[in-house]
Design an enzyme around this catalytic site. Structure first.
Site, PDB file in Angstrom:
ATOM      1  CG  ASP A 261       8.018  19.003  -6.519  1.00  0.00           C
ATOM      2  OD1 ASP A 261       7.301  18.396  -7.327  1.00  0.00           O
ATOM      3  OD2 ASP A 261       8.503  20.132  -6.726  1.00  0.00           O
TER       4      ASP A 261
ATOM      5  CG  HIS B 266       9.776  27.230 -11.551  1.00  0.00           C
ATOM      6  ND1 HIS B 266       8.407  27.148 -11.669  1.00  0.00           N
ATOM      7  CD2 HIS B 266      10.124  26.341 -10.583  1.00  0.00           C
ATOM      8  CE1 HIS B 266       7.948  26.247 -10.800  1.00  0.00           C
ATOM      9  NE2 HIS B 266       8.976  25.748 -10.141  1.00  0.00           N
TER      10      HIS B 266
END
Ligand SMILES: [Zn+2]
Length: 368
Positions: free
Chosen positions: A264, A138
Protein backbone atom coordinates in the site's frame (compact mmCIF):
# COMPACT_ATOMS: atom_id res chain seq x y z
CA UNK A 1 19.61 -21.13 2.16
CA UNK A 2 16.10 -21.96 1.03
CA UNK A 3 13.44 -19.55 2.22
CA UNK A 4 10.03 -20.54 3.55
CA UNK A 5 6.82 -19.03 2.18
CA UNK A 6 3.84 -19.67 4.42
CA UNK A 7 0.62 -19.82 2.52
CA UNK A 8 -2.48 -21.92 2.04
CA UNK A 9 -5.58 -21.45 -0.09
CA UNK A 10 -7.92 -21.10 2.89
CA UNK A 11 -6.54 -17.56 3.39
CA UNK A 12 -9.00 -16.52 0.66
CA UNK A 13 -11.70 -16.69 3.32
CA UNK A 14 -10.26 -13.43 4.68
CA UNK A 15 -12.82 -11.50 2.65
CA UNK A 16 -15.00 -8.75 4.07
CA UNK A 17 -17.54 -9.07 1.26
CA UNK A 18 -18.30 -7.20 -1.96
CA UNK A 19 -18.08 -3.44 -1.59
CA UNK A 20 -15.42 -3.65 1.15
CA UNK A 21 -11.85 -2.67 0.18
CA UNK A 22 -10.33 -5.81 1.72
CA UNK A 23 -11.23 -8.80 -0.44
CA UNK A 24 -9.86 -12.34 -0.54
CA UNK A 25 -8.84 -12.25 -4.21
CA UNK A 26 -5.35 -11.03 -3.30
CA UNK A 27 -4.65 -14.57 -2.13
CA UNK A 28 -5.41 -15.89 -5.62
CA UNK A 29 -3.48 -13.24 -7.53
CA UNK A 30 -0.22 -13.63 -5.65
CA UNK A 31 0.41 -17.41 -5.59
CA UNK A 32 -0.01 -17.61 -9.37
CA UNK A 33 2.40 -14.74 -9.83
CA UNK A 34 4.90 -16.36 -7.46
CA UNK A 35 4.96 -19.57 -9.50
CA UNK A 36 5.56 -17.60 -12.67
CA UNK A 37 8.32 -15.39 -11.24
CA UNK A 38 10.26 -17.91 -9.15
CA UNK A 39 10.51 -21.04 -11.23
CA UNK A 40 13.78 -22.21 -9.66
CA UNK A 41 13.08 -25.31 -7.62
CA UNK A 42 15.07 -25.39 -4.43
CA UNK A 43 15.07 -21.64 -3.77
CA UNK A 44 11.87 -21.68 -1.75
CA UNK A 45 9.35 -24.01 -0.17
CA UNK A 46 5.69 -23.30 0.48
CA UNK A 47 4.54 -24.45 3.91
CA UNK A 48 0.96 -24.89 5.09
CA UNK A 49 0.41 -23.84 8.68
CA UNK A 50 -2.19 -25.04 11.16
CA UNK A 51 -4.93 -22.79 12.53
CA UNK A 52 -4.15 -21.17 15.88
CA UNK A 53 -6.06 -22.46 18.90
CA UNK A 54 -7.68 -20.34 21.62
CA UNK A 55 -4.68 -20.86 23.89
CA UNK A 56 -2.42 -19.36 21.20
CA UNK A 57 -4.73 -16.39 20.72
CA UNK A 58 -4.82 -15.72 24.47
CA UNK A 59 -1.20 -14.59 24.20
CA UNK A 60 -2.52 -11.42 22.49
CA UNK A 61 -6.18 -11.04 23.50
CA UNK A 62 -8.84 -12.04 26.03
CA UNK A 63 -11.05 -15.13 25.78
CA UNK A 64 -14.05 -12.82 25.83
CA UNK A 65 -12.83 -11.06 22.68
CA UNK A 66 -12.06 -14.41 20.99
CA UNK A 67 -15.58 -15.71 21.79
CA UNK A 68 -17.32 -12.66 20.37
CA UNK A 69 -15.10 -12.48 17.28
CA UNK A 70 -15.54 -16.17 16.50
CA UNK A 71 -19.29 -16.06 17.06
CA UNK A 72 -19.93 -12.85 15.15
CA UNK A 73 -17.87 -13.60 12.05
CA UNK A 74 -19.07 -17.21 11.86
CA UNK A 75 -22.66 -15.98 11.89
CA UNK A 76 -21.88 -13.26 9.31
CA UNK A 77 -20.39 -15.82 6.89
CA UNK A 78 -23.70 -17.71 7.06
CA UNK A 79 -25.73 -14.54 6.56
CA UNK A 80 -26.97 -14.60 10.16
CA UNK A 81 -26.97 -11.96 12.87
CA UNK A 82 -25.23 -12.40 16.21
CA UNK A 83 -26.15 -10.99 19.64
CA UNK A 84 -23.78 -8.67 21.49
CA UNK A 85 -22.48 -5.17 20.90
CA UNK A 86 -20.14 -5.14 17.87
CA UNK A 87 -18.71 -1.74 18.79
CA UNK A 88 -17.51 -3.09 22.15
CA UNK A 89 -15.04 -5.35 20.34
CA UNK A 90 -14.49 -3.93 16.86
CA UNK A 91 -14.48 -0.63 15.01
CA UNK A 92 -16.95 -0.02 12.16
CA UNK A 93 -14.40 -0.69 9.39
CA UNK A 94 -14.24 -4.33 10.52
CA UNK A 95 -17.92 -4.79 9.77
CA UNK A 96 -18.31 -7.21 6.88
CA UNK A 97 -20.53 -6.30 3.93
CA UNK A 98 -22.90 -8.62 2.07
CA UNK A 99 -21.75 -12.20 2.38
CA UNK A 100 -18.17 -12.29 3.74
CA UNK A 101 -15.86 -15.31 3.83
CA UNK A 102 -15.05 -17.32 6.94
CA UNK A 103 -12.98 -14.44 8.23
CA UNK A 104 -12.31 -15.53 11.76
CA UNK A 105 -10.95 -18.88 10.65
CA UNK A 106 -8.63 -17.16 8.18
CA UNK A 107 -7.52 -14.72 10.89
CA UNK A 108 -6.65 -17.73 13.06
CA UNK A 109 -4.67 -19.18 10.18
CA UNK A 110 -2.62 -15.98 10.03
CA UNK A 111 -1.69 -16.44 13.69
CA UNK A 112 -0.92 -20.09 12.96
CA UNK A 113 1.45 -18.91 10.23
CA UNK A 114 3.13 -16.47 12.62
CA UNK A 115 3.64 -19.30 15.11
CA UNK A 116 5.10 -21.66 12.54
CA UNK A 117 7.35 -18.90 11.17
CA UNK A 118 8.82 -18.37 14.64
CA UNK A 119 9.26 -22.11 15.25
CA UNK A 120 11.03 -22.88 11.96
CA UNK A 121 13.40 -19.97 12.36
CA UNK A 122 14.22 -20.65 15.99
CA UNK A 123 14.87 -24.30 15.16
CA UNK A 124 17.40 -23.18 12.53
CA UNK A 125 15.54 -24.93 9.69
CA UNK A 126 15.16 -21.67 7.77
CA UNK A 127 16.53 -18.19 8.28
CA UNK A 128 13.71 -16.34 6.51
CA UNK A 129 9.98 -16.94 6.61
CA UNK A 130 7.45 -14.95 4.58
CA UNK A 131 3.89 -15.09 5.84
CA UNK A 132 1.56 -14.35 2.95
CA UNK A 133 -1.55 -12.73 4.32
CA UNK A 134 -1.53 -11.34 7.78
CA UNK A 135 -0.05 -7.86 8.19
CA UNK A 136 -2.74 -7.47 10.90
CA UNK A 137 -1.00 -4.58 12.65
CA UNK A 138 -4.10 -2.55 13.57
CA UNK A 139 -5.57 -5.18 15.90
CA UNK A 140 -5.14 -4.13 19.54
CA UNK A 141 -5.25 -6.20 22.69
CA UNK A 142 -8.89 -7.37 22.60
CA UNK A 143 -10.05 -4.75 20.09
CA UNK A 144 -10.22 -5.26 16.32
CA UNK A 145 -9.95 -2.43 13.82
CA UNK A 146 -8.55 -1.44 10.42
CA UNK A 147 -9.60 -4.75 8.77
CA UNK A 148 -7.61 -6.65 11.43
CA UNK A 149 -8.91 -9.25 13.91
CA UNK A 150 -5.84 -10.81 15.56
CA UNK A 151 -2.42 -9.08 15.50
CA UNK A 152 0.12 -11.46 13.96
CA UNK A 153 3.07 -9.07 14.45
CA UNK A 154 2.32 -8.85 18.16
CA UNK A 155 1.82 -12.60 18.37
CA UNK A 156 5.20 -13.34 16.75
CA UNK A 157 7.08 -10.97 19.07
CA UNK A 158 5.28 -12.15 22.20
CA UNK A 159 5.74 -15.80 21.27
CA UNK A 160 9.47 -15.21 20.65
CA UNK A 161 9.71 -13.70 24.13
CA UNK A 162 7.51 -16.23 25.93
CA UNK A 163 8.50 -19.47 24.24
CA UNK A 164 12.11 -18.74 23.27
CA UNK A 165 13.19 -16.09 25.79
CA UNK A 166 14.28 -13.53 23.22
CA UNK A 167 14.95 -10.03 24.56
CA UNK A 168 15.88 -7.99 21.51
CA UNK A 169 13.38 -7.98 18.69
CA UNK A 170 12.98 -5.40 15.96
CA UNK A 171 9.54 -4.93 14.45
CA UNK A 172 9.91 -2.79 11.33
CA UNK A 173 6.56 -1.75 9.88
CA UNK A 174 6.73 -0.34 6.34
CA UNK A 175 2.98 -0.51 5.64
CA UNK A 176 1.51 2.84 4.53
CA UNK A 177 -0.66 2.94 7.66
CA UNK A 178 0.83 3.21 11.12
CA UNK A 179 0.74 -0.10 13.02
CA UNK A 180 -1.22 1.37 15.92
CA UNK A 181 -2.10 -2.06 17.34
CA UNK A 182 1.47 -3.35 17.39
CA UNK A 183 2.64 0.01 18.72
CA UNK A 184 0.23 -0.26 21.65
CA UNK A 185 1.28 -3.81 22.54
CA UNK A 186 4.93 -2.84 23.02
CA UNK A 187 4.81 0.88 23.87
CA UNK A 188 6.38 0.35 27.29
CA UNK A 189 8.43 -2.76 26.43
CA UNK A 190 12.16 -2.21 25.73
CA UNK A 191 12.54 -5.79 24.42
CA UNK A 192 10.75 -4.81 21.23
CA UNK A 193 12.18 -1.97 19.17
CA UNK A 194 9.21 -0.87 17.09
CA UNK A 195 10.06 1.22 14.02
CA UNK A 196 7.23 2.41 11.82
CA UNK A 197 7.47 4.23 8.47
CA UNK A 198 4.00 5.36 7.45
CA UNK A 199 2.12 8.14 5.66
CA UNK A 200 1.73 11.39 7.63
CA UNK A 201 -0.99 10.56 10.20
CA UNK A 202 -2.72 13.91 9.60
CA UNK A 203 -3.67 12.55 6.18
CA UNK A 204 -4.44 8.85 6.75
CA UNK A 205 -6.03 6.29 9.09
CA UNK A 206 -5.30 5.54 11.94
CA UNK A 207 -4.16 9.13 12.60
CA UNK A 208 -1.42 8.12 15.03
CA UNK A 209 2.36 7.72 14.76
CA UNK A 210 3.74 11.24 15.10
CA UNK A 211 7.48 11.75 15.52
CA UNK A 212 7.10 12.53 19.22
CA UNK A 213 5.42 9.18 20.00
CA UNK A 214 8.55 7.41 21.23
CA UNK A 215 7.35 4.94 23.89
CA UNK A 216 6.82 5.31 27.63
CA UNK A 217 8.17 4.03 30.93
CA UNK A 218 10.85 1.40 30.40
CA UNK A 219 10.03 1.44 26.70
CA UNK A 220 10.85 5.13 26.29
CA UNK A 221 13.02 5.48 23.17
CA UNK A 222 12.08 2.02 21.87
CA UNK A 223 9.25 3.19 19.64
CA UNK A 224 10.30 5.12 16.55
CA UNK A 225 7.61 6.67 14.38
CA UNK A 226 8.59 8.17 11.05
CA UNK A 227 5.66 10.04 9.49
CA UNK A 228 6.49 10.08 5.77
CA UNK A 229 5.34 13.14 3.79
CA UNK A 230 2.51 12.64 1.31
CA UNK A 231 3.99 11.39 -2.03
CA UNK A 232 7.24 10.24 -0.38
CA UNK A 233 8.97 7.96 -2.88
CA UNK A 234 12.13 5.94 -3.47
CA UNK A 235 14.68 8.53 -2.31
CA UNK A 236 12.73 9.41 0.84
CA UNK A 237 12.40 5.79 1.91
CA UNK A 238 16.05 5.08 1.17
CA UNK A 239 17.17 8.08 3.19
CA UNK A 240 15.02 7.14 6.20
CA UNK A 241 16.29 3.56 6.10
CA UNK A 242 19.93 4.71 5.86
CA UNK A 243 19.74 7.58 8.34
CA UNK A 244 17.45 6.10 10.99
CA UNK A 245 16.63 2.42 10.63
CA UNK A 246 20.08 1.00 9.84
CA UNK A 247 22.09 2.89 12.50
CA UNK A 248 19.56 2.31 15.27
CA UNK A 249 19.38 -1.38 14.36
CA UNK A 250 23.16 -1.67 14.53
CA UNK A 251 23.17 -0.09 17.95
CA UNK A 252 20.26 -2.25 19.21
CA UNK A 253 21.84 -5.53 17.98
CA UNK A 254 18.61 -7.50 17.40
CA UNK A 255 18.20 -11.25 17.76
CA UNK A 256 15.62 -11.28 14.97
CA UNK A 257 13.81 -8.83 12.70
CA UNK A 258 10.09 -8.90 12.00
CA UNK A 259 9.04 -6.77 9.03
CA UNK A 260 5.44 -5.93 8.26
CA UNK A 261 3.63 -4.45 5.27
CA UNK A 262 2.36 -5.12 1.76
CA UNK A 263 2.02 -2.94 -1.29
CA UNK A 264 0.00 0.00 0.00
CA UNK A 265 2.87 2.59 -0.09
CA UNK A 266 2.79 2.11 -3.90
CA UNK A 267 2.04 5.32 -5.85
CA UNK A 268 -1.03 3.76 -7.49
CA UNK A 269 -2.59 2.39 -4.31
CA UNK A 270 -6.25 3.26 -3.98
CA UNK A 271 -6.33 4.03 -0.26
CA UNK A 272 -3.09 5.92 0.32
CA UNK A 273 -1.04 8.85 -1.03
CA UNK A 274 2.58 7.75 -1.03
CA UNK A 275 4.92 7.51 -4.01
CA UNK A 276 6.87 4.24 -4.03
CA UNK A 277 7.48 2.52 -7.35
CA UNK A 278 7.97 -1.28 -7.42
CA UNK A 279 11.77 -0.94 -7.32
CA UNK A 280 11.32 0.85 -3.98
CA UNK A 281 9.92 -2.36 -2.51
CA UNK A 282 12.98 -4.26 -3.76
CA UNK A 283 15.16 -1.65 -2.06
CA UNK A 284 13.25 -1.98 1.23
CA UNK A 285 13.71 -5.75 1.03
CA UNK A 286 17.45 -5.35 0.44
CA UNK A 287 17.83 -3.00 3.42
CA UNK A 288 15.94 -5.42 5.65
CA UNK A 289 18.25 -8.15 4.42
CA UNK A 290 21.22 -6.01 5.54
CA UNK A 291 19.67 -5.51 8.98
CA UNK A 292 18.97 -9.23 9.29
CA UNK A 293 22.69 -9.85 8.78
CA UNK A 294 23.06 -8.46 12.32
CA UNK A 295 21.19 -11.56 13.52
CA UNK A 296 22.44 -14.30 11.20
CA UNK A 297 19.82 -13.49 8.57
CA UNK A 298 16.85 -14.22 10.83
CA UNK A 299 13.77 -12.50 9.44
CA UNK A 300 10.02 -12.98 9.60
CA UNK A 301 7.93 -11.09 7.07
CA UNK A 302 4.21 -10.35 7.07
CA UNK A 303 2.88 -9.33 3.66
CA UNK A 304 -0.81 -8.63 3.23
CA UNK A 305 -1.88 -5.08 2.39
CA UNK A 306 -2.45 -3.47 -0.99
CA UNK A 307 -5.42 -1.85 -2.69
CA UNK A 308 -4.29 -1.84 -6.30
CA UNK A 309 -4.70 -5.32 -7.77
CA UNK A 310 -2.19 -4.83 -10.58
CA UNK A 311 0.66 -3.42 -8.50
CA UNK A 312 0.11 -5.80 -5.58
CA UNK A 313 1.88 -8.97 -6.82
CA UNK A 314 4.86 -7.01 -8.18
CA UNK A 315 5.39 -5.14 -4.92
CA UNK A 316 4.95 -8.26 -2.77
CA UNK A 317 7.38 -10.18 -4.97
CA UNK A 318 9.87 -7.30 -4.83
CA UNK A 319 9.82 -7.40 -1.02
CA UNK A 320 10.51 -11.16 -1.04
CA UNK A 321 13.15 -10.93 -3.75
CA UNK A 322 15.01 -8.06 -2.08
CA UNK A 323 14.99 -9.72 1.33
CA UNK A 324 16.05 -13.09 -0.03
CA UNK A 325 18.76 -11.81 -2.35
CA UNK A 326 17.06 -13.27 -5.45
CA UNK A 327 17.83 -10.05 -7.32
CA UNK A 328 14.77 -10.13 -9.59
CA UNK A 329 14.57 -6.95 -11.68
CA UNK A 330 10.94 -6.06 -11.09
CA UNK A 331 9.37 -2.90 -12.49
CA UNK A 332 5.92 -1.37 -12.41
CA UNK A 333 3.30 -3.15 -14.50
CA UNK A 334 2.11 0.19 -15.91
CA UNK A 335 3.79 3.53 -16.79
CA UNK A 336 5.02 5.61 -13.84
CA UNK A 337 3.37 9.08 -13.96
CA UNK A 338 5.77 12.00 -14.33
CA UNK A 339 5.29 13.26 -10.78
CA UNK A 340 6.44 9.92 -9.33
CA UNK A 341 9.51 9.47 -11.53
CA UNK A 342 11.56 11.51 -9.09
CA UNK A 343 10.94 12.04 -5.40
CA UNK A 344 9.43 15.54 -5.10
CA UNK A 345 9.30 15.67 -1.31
CA UNK A 346 12.84 14.67 -0.33
CA UNK A 347 13.44 18.01 1.42
CA UNK A 348 10.33 17.51 3.57
CA UNK A 349 11.57 14.03 4.42
CA UNK A 350 14.90 15.50 5.57
CA UNK A 351 12.90 17.70 7.95
CA UNK A 352 11.04 14.66 9.33
CA UNK A 353 14.32 12.79 9.82
CA UNK A 354 15.73 15.70 11.80
CA UNK A 355 12.64 15.80 14.00
CA UNK A 356 12.79 12.04 14.67
CA UNK A 357 16.48 12.20 15.55
CA UNK A 358 15.98 15.21 17.84
CA UNK A 359 13.32 13.33 19.81
CA UNK A 360 15.39 10.17 20.12
CA UNK A 361 18.83 11.67 20.72
CA UNK A 362 18.75 11.06 24.50
CA UNK A 363 18.25 7.33 23.92
CA UNK A 364 20.54 6.45 21.00
CA UNK A 365 24.27 7.22 20.58
CA UNK A 366 23.96 6.97 16.79
CA UNK A 367 21.80 10.12 16.79
CA UNK A 368 24.23 12.13 18.94
ZN1 LIG B 1 -1.94 -0.53 5.26
Amino acid sequence: MTIAILYRDELREYDFGSGHPFRGDRYEIFPEFLKKMLPDAGTYVVLKSDWARDEDLRLICSQDYINFTKGYFEAASLGLSYPGIFSAYHSGDNKPQGRPGRLEEAARLMIGQAKQAVDIIQSGEYDKAFCIGGNMHHAKPSYGEGFCLYNDNAFAAKYLIDRYGLEKIIVLDTDAHQGNGTCEYFYSDPRVLFIDLHQDPRTLYPGTGFADEIGEGEGLGFTINVPMPVYAGYDSYRLVLDEIVLPVSQEFQPQIIIRNGGSDPHFADGLTSLGLPVRGFSMIGEKVRDIAELCRGKQIDFIGSGYNREALPYAWMALISGSSGFGLKLTDPFPVPQRFQTDQVLENTRGVIKQVKDNLRPFWKCFA
